[in-house]
Design an enzyme around this catalytic site. Structure first.
Site, PDB file in Angstrom:
ATOM      1  N   GLN A 190      12.657 -31.812  -4.577  1.00 10.40           N
ATOM      2  CA  GLN A 190      13.307 -30.492  -4.637  1.00 10.40           C
ATOM      3  C   GLN A 190      12.521 -29.506  -5.497  1.00 10.40           C
ATOM      4  O   GLN A 190      12.586 -28.296  -5.277  1.00 10.40           O
ATOM      5  CB  GLN A 190      14.728 -30.624  -5.212  1.00 10.40           C
ATOM      6  CG  GLN A 190      15.713 -31.384  -4.334  1.00 10.40           C
ATOM      7  CD  GLN A 190      15.796 -32.841  -4.723  1.00 10.40           C
ATOM      8  OE1 GLN A 190      14.812 -33.452  -5.142  1.00 10.40           O
ATOM      9  NE2 GLN A 190      16.963 -33.431  -4.566  1.00 10.40           N
TER      10      GLN A 190
ATOM     11  N   ASP B 155      24.802 -31.362 -12.762  1.00  8.15           N
ATOM     12  CA  ASP B 155      25.752 -31.711 -11.695  1.00  8.15           C
ATOM     13  C   ASP B 155      27.148 -31.954 -12.223  1.00  8.15           C
ATOM     14  O   ASP B 155      28.134 -31.741 -11.516  1.00  8.15           O
ATOM     15  CB  ASP B 155      25.258 -32.935 -10.917  1.00  8.15           C
ATOM     16  CG  ASP B 155      24.204 -32.499  -9.924  1.00  8.15           C
ATOM     17  OD1 ASP B 155      23.049 -32.337 -10.323  1.00  8.15           O
ATOM     18  OD2 ASP B 155      24.574 -32.256  -8.755  1.00  8.15           O
TER      19      ASP B 155
END
Ligand code: MRU
Length: 332
Positions: A187, A227
């Site tokens: 990513q 997260d």
């Protein structure tokens, strides 16, 4: 975010609703192709979260909100839809926060599309505030480091870790960013480098294992997304974040985490309670469609790790910059 779509540079979001469909950038295709996909069924949105067509905690949250919107429009049982969508990925708290947020509004008869649109817009607004608070940390000629992608792709628009960079760049500050590639899904290399390139922000991709080396050469601060953040300030983020935080402590480099309040799970006392997603070993031992690991060797693939609060300098939120010991007393 600005991106070239069909030869024209325009504003685009990571996920949105249009003509009965939930639209999203297929993030698995970047940077070679800016592919847009559309879904009319909440189960397909859940699958898009699972297979990482859409990813990054706040974008997962907004996608989940739009998934609940489709379930309502299609007359589907909302309790079942909520369970299906929540089961897509376990770690990002925004997913659970968004589904519960939507359930409350749908149960009180609010319009599904308007509700999901306002969830997505709230996410963007929070990111802009994160950018305003965080940009104060950035000065000319600084060297920053980030991991994974906590940019517009991960947050509908603007970003969390990349929001202060965008705001500082727009204000004319000149700085440089080390982008760690982020094995195994890349990513950092495929998404963050693409976003910084679209904005014209100076950056270099580095192998994940080169982070400590570049810190030893001089990095002003590290900034990542999260997260899930527990009440004591421990937080889960992309695998490899913990290594960076340990190395940063070694070199005395400040380590910041940028996240909206929707990522804070104050029901969790500490990071020990956070469920870490384990993904397929093929993401590790198969590269560009070719198995590169020896036949017979198994791989382990935890998607996230948990960094203890004592390695964090501050949490950049829409409410300002919090010390880890201020997290537990924060309210939405
Ligand atoms: O597995 P991913 O790509 O969804 O993981 C994303 C991250 O770990 C991000 O750093 C995090 O979600 C913050 S996004 C603003």
């Amino acid at each position: 975010m600005k991106a070239v779509v069909d030869g024209v540079r325009k504003d685009i979001k990571a996920v949105w609703y249009e003509d009965g469909k939930v639209m999203m950038i297929d993030q698995r295709e970047l940077p070679s192709r800016l592919a847009i996909v559309g879904f009319t069924d909440h189960a397909d949105v859940a699958e898009a979260i699972r297979n990482m067509t859409t990813r990054g905690a706040p974008s997962i949250g907004a996608s989940a909100a739009y998934g609940m919107c489709l379930a309502a429009l299609n007359g589907y049982d909302l309790t079942k839809a909520a369970e299906e969508i929540k089961s897509a990925r376990p770690t990002a708290y925004d997913l659970f926060h968004a589904v519960d947020w939507m359930c409350e509004r749908l149960e009180s008869g609010e319009d599904p599309v308007r509700s999901a649109d306002s969830y997505a817009q709230l996410t963007i607004d929070k990111c802009r505030l994160i950018g305003q608070h965080g940009m104060k940390l950035i000065e000319d000629d600084m060297r920053l480091m980030t991991h994974c992608n906590a940019g517009a792709l991960a947050t509908v628009d603007v970003g969390t870790a990349l929001a202060p960079m965008r705001a500082a760049h727009d204000a004319g500050k000149r700085f440089f960013v080390y982008v760690s590639e982020t094995r195994p899904r890349l990513q950092g290399m495929q998404l963050t480098a693409w976003e910084l390139g679209q904005e014209g922000i100076d950056h270099r991709i580095i192998p994940d294992g080169a982070s400590a080396y570049y810190m030893s050469q001089g990095v002003d601060f590290i900034i990542t997304g999260a997260d899930r953040i527990a009440a004591n300030g421990d937080f889960a983020n992309k695998i490899g974040t913990f290594d960076k935080a340990i190395a940063a402590k070694h070199f005395g480099i400040p380590f910041y985490v940028a996240a909206p309040v929707s990522t804070f799970d104050l029901n969790m006392g500490s990071g020990k309670e956070i469920v870490i997603e384990q993904r397929s070993q093929d993401e590790v031992n198969v590269v560009a469609g070719h198995r590169i690991a020896p036949e017979g060797s198994q791989a382990l693939n935890p998607a996230f790790d948990v960094t203890p609060a004592d390695l964090v300098t501050g949490f950049i939120t829409e409410k300002g910059i919090l010390r880890p010991d201020e997290v537990g007393v924060m309210r939405d």
